[in-house]
Design a protein around this motif. Structure first.
Motif, PDB file in Angstrom:
ATOM      1  N   GLY A  61      -8.582 -31.594 -17.082  1.00  0.00           N
ATOM      2  CA  GLY A  61      -9.100 -30.242 -17.227  1.00  0.00           C
ATOM      3  C   GLY A  61      -9.967 -30.120 -18.464  1.00  0.00           C
ATOM      4  O   GLY A  61      -9.647 -30.693 -19.514  1.00  0.00           O
ATOM      5  N   HIS A  65     -13.029 -24.686 -17.805  1.00  0.00           N
ATOM      6  CA  HIS A  65     -12.034 -24.241 -16.812  1.00  0.00           C
ATOM      7  C   HIS A  65     -10.826 -23.623 -17.508  1.00  0.00           C
ATOM      8  O   HIS A  65     -10.241 -22.640 -17.029  1.00  0.00           O
ATOM      9  CB  HIS A  65     -11.600 -25.434 -15.960  1.00  0.00           C
ATOM     10  CG  HIS A  65     -10.596 -25.069 -14.908  1.00  0.00           C
ATOM     11  ND1 HIS A  65     -10.784 -24.057 -14.003  1.00  0.00           N
ATOM     12  CD2 HIS A  65      -9.364 -25.586 -14.633  1.00  0.00           C
ATOM     13  CE1 HIS A  65      -9.735 -23.950 -13.207  1.00  0.00           C
ATOM     14  NE2 HIS A  65      -8.855 -24.861 -13.574  1.00  0.00           N
ATOM     15  N   GLU A  68     -11.258 -19.929 -18.195  1.00  0.00           N
ATOM     16  CA  GLU A  68     -11.030 -19.053 -17.044  1.00  0.00           C
ATOM     17  C   GLU A  68      -9.533 -18.871 -16.763  1.00  0.00           C
ATOM     18  O   GLU A  68      -9.069 -17.755 -16.528  1.00  0.00           O
ATOM     19  CB  GLU A  68     -11.718 -19.651 -15.817  1.00  0.00           C
ATOM     20  CG  GLU A  68     -13.233 -19.784 -15.956  1.00  0.00           C
ATOM     21  CD  GLU A  68     -13.843 -20.531 -14.783  1.00  0.00           C
ATOM     22  OE1 GLU A  68     -13.076 -20.991 -13.911  1.00  0.00           O
ATOM     23  OE2 GLU A  68     -15.085 -20.656 -14.736  1.00  0.00           O
ATOM     24  N   VAL A  69      -8.802 -19.984 -16.798  1.00  0.00           N
ATOM     25  CA  VAL A  69      -7.359 -19.891 -16.534  1.00  0.00           C
ATOM     26  C   VAL A  69      -6.671 -19.072 -17.619  1.00  0.00           C
ATOM     27  O   VAL A  69      -5.789 -18.247 -17.347  1.00  0.00           O
ATOM     28  CB  VAL A  69      -6.740 -21.299 -16.448  1.00  0.00           C
ATOM     29  CG1 VAL A  69      -5.233 -21.213 -16.180  1.00  0.00           C
ATOM     30  CG2 VAL A  69      -7.422 -22.124 -15.360  1.00  0.00           C
ATOM     31  N   ASP A 136      -4.026 -29.716 -13.079  1.00  0.00           N
ATOM     32  CA  ASP A 136      -5.383 -29.537 -13.603  1.00  0.00           C
ATOM     33  C   ASP A 136      -5.484 -28.263 -14.451  1.00  0.00           C
ATOM     34  O   ASP A 136      -6.139 -28.264 -15.509  1.00  0.00           O
ATOM     35  CB  ASP A 136      -6.392 -29.470 -12.454  1.00  0.00           C
ATOM     36  CG  ASP A 136      -6.626 -30.837 -11.809  1.00  0.00           C
ATOM     37  OD1 ASP A 136      -6.186 -31.841 -12.390  1.00  0.00           O
ATOM     38  OD2 ASP A 136      -7.260 -30.869 -10.733  1.00  0.00           O
ATOM     39  N   ASP A 137      -4.860 -27.182 -13.985  1.00  0.00           N
ATOM     40  CA  ASP A 137      -4.883 -25.930 -14.758  1.00  0.00           C
ATOM     41  C   ASP A 137      -4.183 -26.103 -16.102  1.00  0.00           C
ATOM     42  O   ASP A 137      -4.635 -25.581 -17.130  1.00  0.00           O
ATOM     43  CB  ASP A 137      -4.221 -24.803 -13.973  1.00  0.00           C
ATOM     44  CG  ASP A 137      -5.081 -24.294 -12.829  1.00  0.00           C
ATOM     45  OD1 ASP A 137      -6.274 -24.654 -12.783  1.00  0.00           O
ATOM     46  OD2 ASP A 137      -4.557 -23.553 -11.976  1.00  0.00           O
ATOM     47  N   ALA A 140      -6.372 -28.045 -18.396  1.00  0.00           N
ATOM     48  CA  ALA A 140      -7.480 -27.215 -18.867  1.00  0.00           C
ATOM     49  C   ALA A 140      -7.010 -26.226 -19.932  1.00  0.00           C
ATOM     50  O   ALA A 140      -7.694 -26.020 -20.947  1.00  0.00           O
ATOM     51  CB  ALA A 140      -8.100 -26.471 -17.689  1.00  0.00           C
ATOM     52  N   TYR A 144      -8.257 -25.932 -23.806  1.00  0.00           N
ATOM     53  CA  TYR A 144      -8.800 -24.691 -24.367  1.00  0.00           C
ATOM     54  C   TYR A 144      -8.055 -24.269 -25.633  1.00  0.00           C
ATOM     55  O   TYR A 144      -8.669 -23.882 -26.636  1.00  0.00           O
ATOM     56  CB  TYR A 144      -8.717 -23.577 -23.321  1.00  0.00           C
ATOM     57  CG  TYR A 144      -9.209 -22.246 -23.819  1.00  0.00           C
ATOM     58  CD1 TYR A 144     -10.552 -22.050 -24.116  1.00  0.00           C
ATOM     59  CD2 TYR A 144      -8.327 -21.191 -24.021  1.00  0.00           C
ATOM     60  CE1 TYR A 144     -11.004 -20.826 -24.594  1.00  0.00           C
ATOM     61  CE2 TYR A 144      -8.766 -19.967 -24.494  1.00  0.00           C
ATOM     62  CZ  TYR A 144     -10.101 -19.792 -24.784  1.00  0.00           C
ATOM     63  OH  TYR A 144     -10.549 -18.579 -25.257  1.00  0.00           O
TER      64      TYR A 144
END
Length: 223
Positions: A61, A65, A68-69, A136-137, A140, A144
């Motif tokens: 990730g 992305h 956004e999550v 994946d989330d 990410a 972040y």
């Protein structure tokens, strides 16, 4: 008398059979449930080790992305930039504050491993629905939050190879071995004192070590 002895004998036999039956039953399977499948065991085996990343799954990730999550799943509690909302904890900032009067233990100021951040998000977040995000989330989000703390560059991509290599700012402040002994005295293995000769010469009474919720401590008497 004979009838009583015979009755007692019969009762002893019944009790013996009951005990034998119980012992035999303990050795048998419980008779319900089914063996856990490999997939079911894998569903519970979700931990990832901090220092080397063992247990991290496939996936990846990036920060874009993760932005956004984070906005969808995290910002309501932790603020748009990890500054925290209400009584929810801050995720970013706090550098150099751990010895201050009001320390801010954030991801950037306190956590020793980036992998631990991934593991915590994976098992405990988002707060209303823990362990509901894809790998994946979670990768990410980890990227972040690390970026919010200026730990990784803009093009960082989190995966099972890159995360263990991230050096956290507070990593070297942790002590990884406990130097304290298990006991204050060395255990006696030979020529030990006779247990019968050991006498209690002092107690915790009067030491203010175990305050009671009612009454005074020193009115307790040995029994």
């Amino acid at each position: 008398m004979f009838r009583l002895a015979r009755a007692c004998g019969a009762a002893a036999i019944v009790l013996g059979l009951t005990v034998a039956a119980a012992s035999a039953a303990e050795k048998q399977p419980f008779g319900y449930g089914t063996p856990a499948t490999a997939a079911q065991v894998a569903g519970w085996n979700i931990d990832a080790r901090g220092d080397d990343g063992e247990g991290l799954p496939a996936g990846k990730g990036d920060i874009a992305h993760g932005t956004e999550v984070y906005a969808d799943q995290c910002a309501a509690c932790h603020g748009t930039f990890g500054e925290g909302e209400g009584r929810y904890p801050k995720l970013a900032g706090g550098a150099g504050s751990l010895k201050a009067d009001r320390p801010e233990p954030t991801v950037g100021s306190y956590w020793p491993f980036a992998v631990t951040l991934w593991d915590y998000i994976n098992r405990a977040m988002p707060f209303p629905a823990p362990h509901s995000l894809s790998s994946d989330d979670v990768y990410a989000l980890t990227a972040y939050i690390l970026h919010l703390n200026n730990i990784v560059p803009d093009d960082f991509v989190a995966d099972k190879t890159s995360l263990p290599k991230v050096k956290m700012p507070n990593h070297d402040s942790f002590t990884w071995t406990d130097p304290r002994p298990d006991t204050a005295n060395k255990p006696c293995m030979t020529k030990c004192a006779d247990p019968g000769s050991i006498r209690i010469v002092s107690t915790a009474e009067g030491q203010n070590l175990t305050p009671r919720t009612t009454g005074t401590l020193d009115d307790m008497q040995p029994k």
